[in-house]
Design an enzyme around this catalytic site. Sequence first.
Site, short mmCIF file in Angstrom:
data_model
loop_
_atom_site.label_atom_id
_atom_site.label_comp_id
_atom_site.label_asym_id
_atom_site.label_seq_id
_atom_site.Cartn_x
_atom_site.Cartn_y
_atom_site.Cartn_z
N PRO A 291 34.71 33.22 37.94
CA PRO A 291 35.89 32.42 37.56
C PRO A 291 35.51 31.31 36.57
O PRO A 291 34.37 31.26 36.11
CB PRO A 291 36.34 31.82 38.90
CG PRO A 291 35.07 31.64 39.66
CD PRO A 291 34.11 32.72 39.19
N TRP A 292 36.44 30.42 36.28
CA TRP A 292 36.25 29.46 35.18
C TRP A 292 35.79 28.07 35.60
O TRP A 292 35.67 27.18 34.76
CB TRP A 292 37.52 29.35 34.34
CG TRP A 292 38.81 29.23 35.13
CD1 TRP A 292 39.74 30.21 35.30
CD2 TRP A 292 39.32 28.07 35.81
NE1 TRP A 292 40.79 29.74 36.06
CE2 TRP A 292 40.56 28.44 36.38
CE3 TRP A 292 38.86 26.76 36.00
CZ2 TRP A 292 41.35 27.55 37.14
CZ3 TRP A 292 39.62 25.88 36.75
CH2 TRP A 292 40.84 26.27 37.30
N PRO B 193 32.32 37.14 32.48
CA PRO B 193 32.77 35.76 32.65
C PRO B 193 34.30 35.69 32.61
O PRO B 193 34.96 36.67 32.23
CB PRO B 193 32.16 35.03 31.45
CG PRO B 193 31.88 36.08 30.43
CD PRO B 193 31.73 37.40 31.15
N ALA B 194 34.86 34.56 32.98
CA ALA B 194 36.32 34.39 32.93
C ALA B 194 36.77 34.33 31.46
O ALA B 194 36.03 33.84 30.60
CB ALA B 194 36.72 33.12 33.65
N SER C 294 40.17 34.08 42.87
CA SER C 294 41.27 33.75 43.78
C SER C 294 41.46 34.83 44.84
O SER C 294 41.05 35.99 44.65
CB SER C 294 42.56 33.61 42.97
OG SER C 294 42.86 34.84 42.36
N THR D 80 43.52 37.86 43.51
CA THR D 80 42.75 38.84 42.74
C THR D 80 41.75 39.56 43.64
O THR D 80 41.51 40.76 43.46
CB THR D 80 42.03 38.16 41.55
OG1 THR D 80 42.97 37.37 40.85
CG2 THR D 80 41.44 39.17 40.60
N GLU E 84 34.15 36.06 47.24
CA GLU E 84 34.17 34.60 47.49
C GLU E 84 35.48 34.11 46.90
O GLU E 84 35.63 34.07 45.68
CB GLU E 84 32.98 33.93 46.82
CG GLU E 84 31.66 34.23 47.47
CD GLU E 84 31.55 33.65 48.87
OE1 GLU E 84 32.21 32.64 49.18
OE2 GLU E 84 30.80 34.22 49.68
N CYS F 286 35.86 25.44 44.67
CA CYS F 286 36.41 26.24 45.78
C CYS F 286 36.30 25.47 47.08
O CYS F 286 37.23 25.43 47.87
CB CYS F 286 35.68 27.58 45.87
SG CYS F 286 33.91 27.43 45.87
P1 NAD Z 1 40.94 34.66 39.19
O1 NAD Z 1 40.93 35.43 40.46
O2 NAD Z 1 42.16 34.59 38.40
O3 NAD Z 1 39.82 35.22 38.18
C1 NAD Z 1 38.49 35.36 38.55
C2 NAD Z 1 37.84 36.43 37.70
O4 NAD Z 1 38.45 37.69 37.99
C3 NAD Z 1 37.99 36.24 36.19
O5 NAD Z 1 36.79 36.66 35.57
C4 NAD Z 1 39.13 37.20 35.84
O6 NAD Z 1 39.12 37.66 34.51
C5 NAD Z 1 38.85 38.35 36.80
N1 NAD Z 1 40.02 39.18 37.10
C6 NAD Z 1 41.32 38.91 36.92
N2 NAD Z 1 42.09 39.93 37.36
C7 NAD Z 1 41.24 40.86 37.85
C8 NAD Z 1 41.41 42.13 38.49
N3 NAD Z 1 42.61 42.64 38.72
N4 NAD Z 1 40.30 42.80 38.88
C9 NAD Z 1 39.07 42.29 38.68
N5 NAD Z 1 38.84 41.10 38.10
C10 NAD Z 1 39.91 40.39 37.69
O7 NAD Z 1 40.39 33.22 39.60
P2 NAD Z 1 40.27 31.92 38.68
O8 NAD Z 1 41.64 31.39 38.48
O9 NAD Z 1 39.40 32.23 37.51
O10 NAD Z 1 39.44 30.95 39.64
C11 NAD Z 1 40.01 30.09 40.55
C12 NAD Z 1 39.92 30.66 41.95
O11 NAD Z 1 38.57 31.00 42.27
C13 NAD Z 1 40.34 29.67 43.03
O12 NAD Z 1 41.15 30.32 43.98
C14 NAD Z 1 39.01 29.27 43.67
O13 NAD Z 1 39.12 28.79 44.98
C15 NAD Z 1 38.25 30.53 43.57
N6 NAD Z 1 36.81 30.27 43.69
C16 NAD Z 1 36.18 30.63 44.84
C17 NAD Z 1 34.83 30.35 45.01
C18 NAD Z 1 34.10 30.72 46.28
O14 NAD Z 1 32.88 30.70 46.31
N7 NAD Z 1 34.81 31.05 47.34
C19 NAD Z 1 34.14 29.70 43.99
C20 NAD Z 1 34.83 29.33 42.84
C21 NAD Z 1 36.17 29.63 42.69
#
Ligand code: NAD
Length: 469
Positions: free
Chosen positions: A143-144, A169-170, A220, A223, A241, A275
């Site tokens: 994620p970002w 990467p994001a 998230s 996702t 995660e 997170c």
């Molecule tokens: P996101 O789920 O939108 O995106 C994460 C990644 O998944 C990006 O690289 C994105 O391009 C990719 N993605 C998007 N759609 C997809 C699909 N259908 N299949 C596979 N990959 C796909 O999350 P975000 O908005 O980038 O990050 C924020 C979220 O990440 C928050 O909910 C946060 O809590 C979570 N997060 C969790 C942890 C942890 O360790 N639990 C750590 C950091 C962030």
Amino acid sequence: MNDFSLLIDGQLVAGDHTIPVLNPATGKVAASAPAASVQQLERAITAANRAFAGWRDTPFAERRAIVLKIIDIIAANQGELSRLLTLEQGKPLAAAAGEVSATIDYFRYFTTLSLAPEVRQDNETRYVEVRRDPLGVVAAIIPWNFPLLLAAFKLPAALLAGNTVVLKPAPTTPLATLHLGRLIAGAVPAGVVNIVSGGDELGPVLTSHPGIRKVSFTGSTETGKKVMASAATHLARVTLELGGNDPAILLDKVDLEHTATAIFASAFGNSGQVCRAIKRVYVPRPIYEPFCAALAERARAAVVGDGLTDGVQFGPVQNAAQFERLKELHADAQQRGTVMPGGGPVKGPGYFFRPTIVKDIASDSRLVVEEQFGPILPVIAYDELEEAVEMANNSQYGLAASVWSTDSQAAFAVADRIVAGTVWINKHTDRMPDLPIAGARQSGMGVELGEEGLHEFTQIKIVNLSKAA
Ligand code: NAD
């Protein structure tokens, strides 16, 4: 540094097209990043599969030597990597440098582990070893919020275990990762590490591809569910995660000023885009008003601005979509609670949102129920501890939590009753590479970090020798 390429099969290649990466502090284009086509992504998966046979058979010590080389490269380029992180992610430069240092520490931690076979039985009838074989090609999806650090939770462990990797990467924060790809291209055998950036649409191509044996995903919950469904088509292993809505529960005996400082830091670090940030606070009614006032005082004093400016403590929110979502949560909180003065979104340019404390907010309001993932924090009063534990546990998430008290016995008793992968006492967001993290409920699946995290990149193989005559 304005030249970014994909890393596929040991080659630095241009994408199919480019996507603009915005600096969230200005809203202006910081750089153009390559966006891979589906064919390029498939080429990366094929290359990683081809490289797997050689990498799997490379002795562990040699794999470790290559991971150590990557560490040296990161360390030698810390300044440039930090600057890119600030430009694309928004965090203050000192925090970006901290992320690069932590990335090095996490890489190094994994190099201290070993995967030697374990002798489980050695007796008159049998000799049995538990071995840990690599899985194949790992898709690492990031994620970002911490582009390099979260890659460091996955990349060194996957490589040391003998897997090859396709790292994505994001879409809004590919720059530091692509730069790292450029730096390590000559140090890693072709195809062992591939870095492929582009839009979200690459994600499902990666997770549903039969050439992928494991998906290590951070992002998230929404996702994460899609990732799991997609990987199920060929039963690729998954580690997820995901999101969190971490509660902090104050007990009646606390050092109010000290606790306010610590909770403020754990809620608003990286502008709340962590997170395991504190995302809800439960406070006993007798100290509720002074505690809210202490948090609001810290919020008013916060220095928010461009992460490249000296003295800035909190950078912007990373992207426009997240900024809009926070504005919605803020508007809702104004209806359903009391937003303390000094907080809220700042007029552009840039996606700035001052640290915001919301009190007297309904416990079914969006800000309490949803993961805000930004600098706005609900603080909720309680009368009975039982009620606080119930409210804290009343969530689809179970990433982490914290309990705050000068009476550590009382705090341990509350920790026992919280459903979460981590419960801290008198702190929050204290992470170390040897401590496994595992989200409870819809915050995740499987484990990252620690020996357990390394093991997730392996397949157990029992080798069982007969000693009978
Ligand atoms: P996101 O789920 O939108 O995106 C994460 C990644 O998944 C990006 O690289 C994105 O391009 C990719 N993605 C998007 N759609 C997809 C699909 N259908 N299949 C596979 N990959 C796909 O999350 P975000 O908005 O980038 O990050 C924020 C979220 O990440 C928050 O909910 C946060 O809590 C979570 N997060 C969790 C942890 C942890 O360790 N639990 C750590 C950091 C962030």
